[in-house]
Design a protein around this motif. Sequence first.
Motif, PDB file in Angstrom:
ATOM      1  N   GLU A  71       9.310  90.274   2.776  1.00  0.00           N
ATOM      2  CA  GLU A  71       8.471  90.450   3.810  1.00  0.00           C
ATOM      3  C   GLU A  71       7.036  90.039   3.109  1.00  0.00           C
ATOM      4  O   GLU A  71       6.171  89.671   3.786  1.00  0.00           O
ATOM      5  N   GLN A  72       6.886  90.806   1.864  1.00  0.00           N
ATOM      6  CA  GLN A  72       5.675  90.767   1.360  1.00  0.00           C
ATOM      7  C   GLN A  72       5.303  89.338   0.780  1.00  0.00           C
ATOM      8  O   GLN A  72       4.266  89.136   0.516  1.00  0.00           O
ATOM      9  N   PHE A  76       1.627  86.882   6.675  1.00  0.00           N
ATOM     10  CA  PHE A  76       1.595  87.879   7.706  1.00  0.00           C
ATOM     11  C   PHE A  76       2.127  87.399   8.971  1.00  0.00           C
ATOM     12  O   PHE A  76       2.823  88.092   9.846  1.00  0.00           O
ATOM     13  N   ASP A  77       1.693  86.266   9.502  1.00  0.00           N
ATOM     14  CA  ASP A  77       1.940  85.881  10.728  1.00  0.00           C
ATOM     15  C   ASP A  77       3.009  84.861  11.008  1.00  0.00           C
ATOM     16  O   ASP A  77       3.083  84.256  11.913  1.00  0.00           O
ATOM     17  N   SER A 132       6.769  88.824  10.479  1.00  0.00           N
ATOM     18  CA  SER A 132       6.536  89.749  11.926  1.00  0.00           C
ATOM     19  C   SER A 132       7.789  90.495  12.304  1.00  0.00           C
ATOM     20  O   SER A 132       7.701  91.837  12.528  1.00  0.00           O
ATOM     21  N   ARG A 138       8.383  93.609  10.054  1.00  0.00           N
ATOM     22  CA  ARG A 138       7.419  94.610  10.108  1.00  0.00           C
ATOM     23  C   ARG A 138       7.284  95.259  11.401  1.00  0.00           C
ATOM     24  O   ARG A 138       7.431  96.517  11.534  1.00  0.00           O
TER      25      ARG A 138
END
Length: 508
Positions: free
Chosen positions: A74-75, A79-80, A85, A88
């Motif tokens: 994820e990291q 982010f998008d 997503s 998260r």
Amino acid sequence: MSEHPDLGKLKERLGEISDLRGAQSLLGWDQRTIMPQKGAGVRASRIATLGKISHDLFVADETGQLLDSLTELEQSLPFDSDDASLIRVTRRDYEKAKVIPTELTVAFSLAESAGYQAWVEARATSDYTILLPHLERIVELHRQAIALHRAANEEVEDDYDILLDDYEPGLKASEVSRVFDLLKNATIPLVEHIRAKPDAVDDSLVHGDFPVETQRSLVTTLARRLGYTDDAWRLDTTQHPFASSMSTQDIRITTRYYPDFLNPALFGTMHEFGHGLYEHGVSPELERTPLCRGASMAFHESQSRMWENLIGRGRPFWDYGLPELKRAFPDHFAGADEDAIYRAVNKFGPSLIRVEADELTYNLHIIIRFELERDIFSGTVPLADLPAAWNAKVQEYLGIDVPDDAQGVLQDVHWGSGAFGYFPTYALGNVVAAQLWERIARDLPDLDGDVSRGDFGPLRDWLGENIHRHGRKFGPNQLLERVVGVDRFDPQPLVRYLTTKVEGLYGA
Ligand code: ZN
């Protein structure tokens, strides 16, 4: 690059949960539209069982282990991106769902079913005492849930934040108060202005003899023009209209018909179309994931309100809409012009029933409910005193007396069926719709011309590109930041819109 094996496993698991929830949703749609009445008893069990299985699958330790093992992935992703997503948002849902033990979920479910039945009877007889013990039970269960959430998360500032979070992720009660106080202070003088001129707007055009079959064909024609297609949507009749979706390609909307009044079918259809278009426009990549829904209830409502009010109750729409009305009801609309129908669908004035309220007073109905919910959970208003507290606020904000509880505290289904913290999202939907509308007006300079020609494609495309396709990837504040450049609810665009509209109709 091949997919991380645990990401595949997580998607498989979430896909199965989504399948169960889709089946549950279909059973719910059927129950509210075409199921024979006596099917209700067993149907409640069918729906509850599917709900329990999907909940158990979701909160199982395996879900948590998969999420843990995907932290690094994820990291490493933007982010998008869809995958970041998904991880998260699923983690947030998971951590929240795990706080509530299955027994409490079941207790809620039973209390909500019993509360709903009691509400139906209480409203029919206007007898609040029938509902009172059920409300006491439901509020007590919410208090238990709040205590569990507080124990799991020390950062909670206000009990009411926990109630809001189910519908509006991350929203704080203090923020709602800020927005609503501004809205209230701007609205009350406008309501007084309207009250001084009760006959300024004539709405007789929308009342008359409108056979239901003709209305049905009218609203179907209208829905198709807006973007409804026969291969991915259905329009059915129900007592309390709603929209639901089984997938992005299976959208169900409902409406209701009054034989002597056009507004419920006309604006009800446009409203539910807005909800349906949101779900239809989510990216196909997000199908069968928890992201395949709207960002929040306020965002969802912003879409329905936009089609119902900003389009449907706007002047340009009636250049296209009036000829359609004349085709459907030639005698009734023979002498009508576009300005007359625009005025007729925009009669303002304080009234008792929220769902029948105009665009302006509607928000006051919501503010009353929000303030009472705050008072219930802070303990200032004991539930036994709720009808009196309700009536006092209606008198204070709307200037009218409540003749009986059926038209007062018992009018809405929400509290009896357990939904505390939901009401604010309706007025916040109006706030978001107006925020988006100012942006849309800049991006689509000929929007009025398009709408008056009955061309809704440019608006549909804008909404799809900027909002719908993202589904639930972004929270409401993140989405506002991306689209309008302000990361919070701002009531000023709505205040500007309502002031201009009221002054145009009722004089400055
Ligand atoms: Zn709605």
